[in-house]
Design a protein around this motif. Sequence first.
Motif, PDB file in Angstrom:
ATOM      1  N   GLY A   1       1.012  -1.176  -0.077  1.00 23.94           N
ATOM      2  CA  GLY A   1      -0.043   0.053  -0.024  1.00 23.94           C
ATOM      3  C   GLY A   1       0.897   1.298   0.048  1.00 23.94           C
ATOM      4  O   GLY A   1       0.732   2.272  -0.652  1.00 23.94           O
ATOM      5  N   ILE A   2       2.066   1.251   0.764  1.00 26.31           N
ATOM      6  CA  ILE A   2       2.788   2.256   1.014  1.00 26.31           C
ATOM      7  C   ILE A   2       3.569   2.546  -0.352  1.00 26.31           C
ATOM      8  O   ILE A   2       3.679   3.674  -0.937  1.00 26.31           O
ATOM      9  CB  ILE A   2       3.671   2.222   2.166  1.00 26.31           C
ATOM     10  N   PHE A   3       4.054   1.366  -1.183  1.00 22.64           N
ATOM     11  CA  PHE A   3       4.473   1.556  -2.216  1.00 22.64           C
ATOM     12  C   PHE A   3       3.783   2.347  -3.427  1.00 22.64           C
ATOM     13  O   PHE A   3       4.251   2.813  -4.163  1.00 22.64           O
ATOM     14  CB  PHE A   3       4.890  -0.039  -2.757  1.00 22.64           C
ATOM     15  N   LEU A   4       2.542   1.907  -3.339  1.00 24.52           N
ATOM     16  CA  LEU A   4       1.486   2.664  -4.258  1.00 24.52           C
ATOM     17  C   LEU A   4       0.924   3.972  -3.738  1.00 24.52           C
ATOM     18  O   LEU A   4      -0.055   4.474  -4.516  1.00 24.52           O
ATOM     19  CB  LEU A   4       0.523   1.544  -4.594  1.00 24.52           C
ATOM     20  N   GLY A   5       1.413   4.079  -2.820  1.00 26.39           N
ATOM     21  CA  GLY A   5       1.191   5.659  -2.255  1.00 26.39           C
ATOM     22  C   GLY A   5      -0.287   5.579  -1.491  1.00 26.39           C
ATOM     23  O   GLY A   5      -0.950   6.464  -1.525  1.00 26.39           O
ATOM     24  N   HIS A   6      -0.755   4.322  -0.841  1.00 20.03           N
ATOM     25  CA  HIS A   6      -2.000   4.366  -0.440  1.00 20.03           C
ATOM     26  C   HIS A   6      -1.794   4.228   1.267  1.00 20.03           C
ATOM     27  O   HIS A   6      -1.755   3.151   1.594  1.00 20.03           O
ATOM     28  CB  HIS A   6      -2.605   3.066  -1.127  1.00 20.03           C
ATOM     29  N   SER A   7      -1.994   5.307   1.885  1.00 22.43           N
ATOM     30  CA  SER A   7      -1.497   5.179   3.209  1.00 22.43           C
ATOM     31  C   SER A   7      -2.636   4.356   4.106  1.00 22.43           C
ATOM     32  O   SER A   7      -2.283   3.654   5.167  1.00 22.43           O
ATOM     33  CB  SER A   7      -1.566   6.627   4.059  1.00 22.43           C
ATOM     34  N   THR A   8      -3.907   4.438   3.605  1.00 20.40           N
ATOM     35  CA  THR A   8      -4.752   3.504   4.247  1.00 20.40           C
ATOM     36  C   THR A   8      -4.411   1.927   4.384  1.00 20.40           C
ATOM     37  O   THR A   8      -4.660   1.174   5.263  1.00 20.40           O
ATOM     38  CB  THR A   8      -6.004   3.702   3.821  1.00 20.40           C
ATOM     39  N   MET A   9      -3.880   1.630   3.114  1.00 18.15           N
ATOM     40  CA  MET A   9      -3.753   0.126   2.928  1.00 18.15           C
ATOM     41  C   MET A   9      -2.462  -0.257   3.802  1.00 18.15           C
ATOM     42  O   MET A   9      -2.107  -1.350   3.888  1.00 18.15           O
ATOM     43  CB  MET A   9      -3.435  -0.119   1.508  1.00 18.15           C
ATOM     44  N   PHE A  10      -1.607   1.013   4.164  1.00 17.29           N
ATOM     45  CA  PHE A  10      -0.590   0.545   5.260  1.00 17.29           C
ATOM     46  C   PHE A  10      -1.131   0.251   6.300  1.00 17.29           C
ATOM     47  O   PHE A  10      -0.929  -0.638   7.372  1.00 17.29           O
ATOM     48  CB  PHE A  10       0.377   1.627   5.228  1.00 17.29           C
ATOM     49  N   MET A  11      -2.064   1.339   7.059  1.00 15.82           N
ATOM     50  CA  MET A  11      -2.720   1.162   8.402  1.00 15.82           C
ATOM     51  C   MET A  11      -3.730  -0.088   8.698  1.00 15.82           C
ATOM     52  O   MET A  11      -3.594  -0.663   9.584  1.00 15.82           O
ATOM     53  CB  MET A  11      -3.381   2.546   8.480  1.00 15.82           C
ATOM     54  N   TRP A  12      -4.450  -0.341   7.799  1.00 13.63           N
ATOM     55  CA  TRP A  12      -5.418  -1.360   7.944  1.00 13.63           C
ATOM     56  C   TRP A  12      -4.860  -2.693   8.018  1.00 13.63           C
ATOM     57  O   TRP A  12      -5.054  -3.345   9.310  1.00 13.63           O
ATOM     58  CB  TRP A  12      -6.406  -1.426   6.795  1.00 13.63           C
ATOM     59  N   PRO A  13      -3.995  -3.064   7.163  1.00 11.70           N
ATOM     60  CA  PRO A  13      -3.393  -4.477   7.172  1.00 11.70           C
ATOM     61  C   PRO A  13      -2.243  -4.266   8.438  1.00 11.70           C
ATOM     62  O   PRO A  13      -2.432  -5.510   9.359  1.00 11.70           O
ATOM     63  CB  PRO A  13      -2.438  -4.690   6.063  1.00 11.70           C
ATOM     64  N   MET A  14      -1.824  -3.315   8.717  1.00 10.96           N
ATOM     65  CA  MET A  14      -0.731  -3.388   9.890  1.00 10.96           C
ATOM     66  C   MET A  14      -1.543  -3.525  11.263  1.00 10.96           C
ATOM     67  O   MET A  14      -1.107  -4.151  12.176  1.00 10.96           O
ATOM     68  CB  MET A  14       0.038  -2.331  10.187  1.00 10.96           C
ATOM     69  N   GLY A  15      -2.737  -2.949  11.424  1.00  5.80           N
ATOM     70  CA  GLY A  15      -3.579  -3.184  12.560  1.00  5.80           C
ATOM     71  C   GLY A  15      -4.080  -4.388  12.722  1.00  5.80           C
ATOM     72  O   GLY A  15      -4.277  -5.050  13.785  1.00  5.80           O
ATOM     73  N   ASP A  16      -4.700  -5.178  11.404  1.00  4.73           N
ATOM     74  CA  ASP A  16      -5.065  -6.363  11.576  1.00  4.73           C
ATOM     75  C   ASP A  16      -4.252  -7.403  11.977  1.00  4.73           C
ATOM     76  O   ASP A  16      -4.657  -8.587  12.393  1.00  4.73           O
ATOM     77  CB  ASP A  16      -5.950  -6.549  10.354  1.00  4.73           C
ATOM     78  N   ARG A  17      -3.053  -6.936  11.581  1.00  4.17           N
ATOM     79  CA  ARG A  17      -1.875  -8.026  11.741  1.00  4.17           C
ATOM     80  C   ARG A  17      -1.638  -8.135  13.059  1.00  4.17           C
ATOM     81  O   ARG A  17      -1.389  -9.284  13.564  1.00  4.17           O
ATOM     82  CB  ARG A  17      -0.487  -7.630  10.881  1.00  4.17           C
ATOM     83  N   GLU A  18      -1.708  -6.965  13.833  1.00  6.17           N
ATOM     84  CA  GLU A  18      -1.582  -7.405  15.369  1.00  6.17           C
ATOM     85  C   GLU A  18      -2.646  -8.261  15.963  1.00  6.17           C
ATOM     86  O   GLU A  18      -2.078  -8.988  16.920  1.00  6.17           O
ATOM     87  CB  GLU A  18      -1.686  -5.977  15.807  1.00  6.17           C
ATOM     88  N   LEU A  19      -3.719  -8.621  15.303  1.00  4.34           N
ATOM     89  CA  LEU A  19      -4.770  -9.575  15.954  1.00  4.34           C
ATOM     90  C   LEU A  19      -3.998 -10.918  15.727  1.00  4.34           C
ATOM     91  O   LEU A  19      -4.088 -11.686  16.726  1.00  4.34           O
ATOM     92  CB  LEU A  19      -6.087  -9.422  15.359  1.00  4.34           C
ATOM     93  N   PHE A  20      -3.389 -11.077  14.697  1.00  5.99           N
ATOM     94  CA  PHE A  20      -2.810 -12.525  14.522  1.00  5.99           C
ATOM     95  C   PHE A  20      -1.689 -12.489  15.123  1.00  5.99           C
ATOM     96  O   PHE A  20      -1.299 -13.743  15.541  1.00  5.99           O
ATOM     97  CB  PHE A  20      -2.817 -12.743  12.853  1.00  5.99           C
ATOM     98  N   ILE A  21      -0.941 -11.611  15.434  1.00 11.54           N
ATOM     99  CA  ILE A  21       0.238 -11.541  16.401  1.00 11.54           C
ATOM    100  C   ILE A  21      -0.212 -11.853  17.537  1.00 11.54           C
ATOM    101  O   ILE A  21       0.507 -12.919  18.406  1.00 11.54           O
ATOM    102  CB  ILE A  21       0.988 -10.322  16.023  1.00 11.54           C
ATOM    103  N   ASP A  22      -1.206 -11.419  17.955  1.00 11.39           N
ATOM    104  CA  ASP A  22      -1.677 -11.795  19.353  1.00 11.39           C
ATOM    105  C   ASP A  22      -2.001 -13.143  19.634  1.00 11.39           C
ATOM    106  O   ASP A  22      -1.977 -13.899  20.539  1.00 11.39           O
ATOM    107  CB  ASP A  22      -2.871 -10.848  19.821  1.00 11.39           C
ATOM    108  N   LEU A  23      -2.717 -13.826  18.407  1.00 13.30           N
ATOM    109  CA  LEU A  23      -2.967 -15.241  18.713  1.00 13.30           C
ATOM    110  C   LEU A  23      -1.807 -15.713  18.495  1.00 13.30           C
ATOM    111  O   LEU A  23      -1.637 -16.977  19.315  1.00 13.30           O
ATOM    112  CB  LEU A  23      -3.739 -15.646  17.255  1.00 13.30           C
ATOM    113  N   ALA A  24      -0.736 -15.724  17.604  1.00  6.58           N
ATOM    114  CA  ALA A  24       0.565 -16.328  17.697  1.00  6.58           C
ATOM    115  C   ALA A  24       1.441 -16.184  18.866  1.00  6.58           C
ATOM    116  O   ALA A  24       1.846 -17.155  19.549  1.00  6.58           O
ATOM    117  CB  ALA A  24       1.204 -15.867  16.343  1.00  6.58           C
ATOM    118  N   GLU A  25       1.082 -14.969  19.560  1.00  3.01           N
ATOM    119  CA  GLU A  25       1.901 -14.781  20.902  1.00  3.01           C
ATOM    120  C   GLU A  25       1.395 -15.601  21.980  1.00  3.01           C
ATOM    121  O   GLU A  25       2.033 -16.013  22.805  1.00  3.01           O
ATOM    122  CB  GLU A  25       1.711 -13.129  21.320  1.00  3.01           C
ATOM    123  N   SER A  26       0.059 -16.010  21.838  1.00  6.10           N
ATOM    124  CA  SER A  26      -0.418 -16.823  22.983  1.00  6.10           C
ATOM    125  C   SER A  26      -0.125 -18.104  22.776  1.00  6.10           C
ATOM    126  O   SER A  26      -0.065 -18.865  24.156  1.00  6.10           O
ATOM    127  CB  SER A  26      -2.253 -16.485  22.854  1.00  6.10           C
TER     128      SER A  26
END
Lengths: 170, 373
Positions: B126-151
């Motif tokens: 997303g950042i590469f194509l100049g789309h900041s929202t597409m950086f923020m959304w997946p990075m935010g949702d990624r944290e949920l999966f990181i939480d699962l993996a962390e548990s």
Amino acid sequence: MVNDPTLNLLVGKASDILDNTLEKNVREPIRFLVNWGRLYSLWPVHLETACCSIEFGAASGPRHDVERFGMLEAFGSLRQCDVLVVQGTVTRKMAPRMKWVYEQMPEPKWVIAMGACAISGGLYMDSYNVLQGVDKIVPVDVYIPGCPPRPETLIQGIIELQNKIRKSKV
Amino acid sequence: MQNAAMNIEDKGGDQLVLHVGPQHPGSGHFRIIVTVDGDYIVGAKPDPGYVHRGAEKMAEYRDYIQNIPHLERPVIIDATGVTLPYVLTAEKIIDVEAPDRAQYIRMIMAELNRIISHLYWLGIYGIFLGHSTMFMWPMGDRELFIDLAESIGGTRVTFSYVVPGGVRNDMPTNFKERALKTFDYFEKRIEEYKKIFFNNPLMSARTEGIGTMDKKDAIRLGITGSNLRACGIDSDTRKDETYCLYDRVDFEIPTRKEGDSYARCIVRLEELQQSMNIMKQVFDLIEPGPIKQVIGGVMRGEPGEAFVRTEAARGTMFYHIVSDGEKNPYRVKISVPSFRNLIGMTHLLVGSRLADMPAIYWSLDYWPVEADR
């Protein structure tokens, strides 16, 4: 007259008073203003050296968001940057480039060594191609331990750097 | 220092040599030397090796357990994806086999890591194509999966969770409920991703028909993973050479025929859904039982060699271990997908416009640390 001890004492006292007044009313506010300006507008260089860069990226993400602490995301030219965050292992091939990037940055500049590899080689202590600690080639201000450091740890390191800047002389 | 100072070189005529990286917002820890004629790229020479840390040599000094943490560092973004083939190879050498429950937990971790890695890739794209929202959304949702993996794994990214003989610890009791809740949320998010990014005319204008890879070229150059599947070849090591217990779950291999940057993106997006489907099936299949076959004393391999191929997030990850009966492996050879996709990148860049370089470069999901090892 010059040798008069009383007068010497007087002159000495007067200069002390003048110096104190200057320090309190002129130098300190200027120092405070300049440091305050630098403090909350840190621009990191986008130089990824190894895998810690993904936690650096996560710190810019919405959950951790370093921007609320006054550190921008890593974009833009290094001519306008003032923080070099060494994101992990520096290899023999990267080391001269990193020094070169550091030398191109304008003063004042600070260096954060992020991760165990940047501090002392870390996990790669016996690797043939890894620089054992970046403080051998650039002066480091803040060390952030971890492999990789969590984004919260990175934020703590940035706050430590801000504390250092707050106390620094102009 | 001498060659670092040389950044732009005049080739005479209209040609110019440009060095992109290693200090470049897009390149990461990698440099590519492109020759441009006007706006078109006429030559591309990759210069990897900025993160070469000698992982293969280091593996010869450490025993089988000690090797796990440093072998996952090349791809900490996909930590289980890179350690799982190593452990499977080491298990062949040491001659142990993990119990069923451990195999299922390994599959859960591998698929979680695939999602985490793909979401990171999507954010940066997303950042590469100049789309900041597409950086923020997946990075935010990624944290949920990181939480699962962390548990399960205990840390955010570097778990060192898979060990020869099983896994390090059992997963928490309420993991299934938490995971299913996250999947429900994320399935809705995928539709939103499509709305804002994948069906966005700006995104398709920058990626459709850009960096098109031919089916024959893809096979000739040895491209792997999602990049190969985007060319219309349904090759997936999870199905071709089943490992763990992937033969007991049912999943599709998303493919596209076009082979352009857009096809590579959409294949990865569909893989997110497939990974969640695999995990849902594993939750139904998994049964209580032992998670580890305990190995007494120091692990020693039988003299001989073994190799295993698995499907990591970026493509086929291949390990070859030679053992001489000592507690350290004699030789560990890692063949990583990123290095093979690098060859494809050179092929794709020549003939395209300089402005399309970021779109092509990151659509291949090239991770320099992995390629350099």
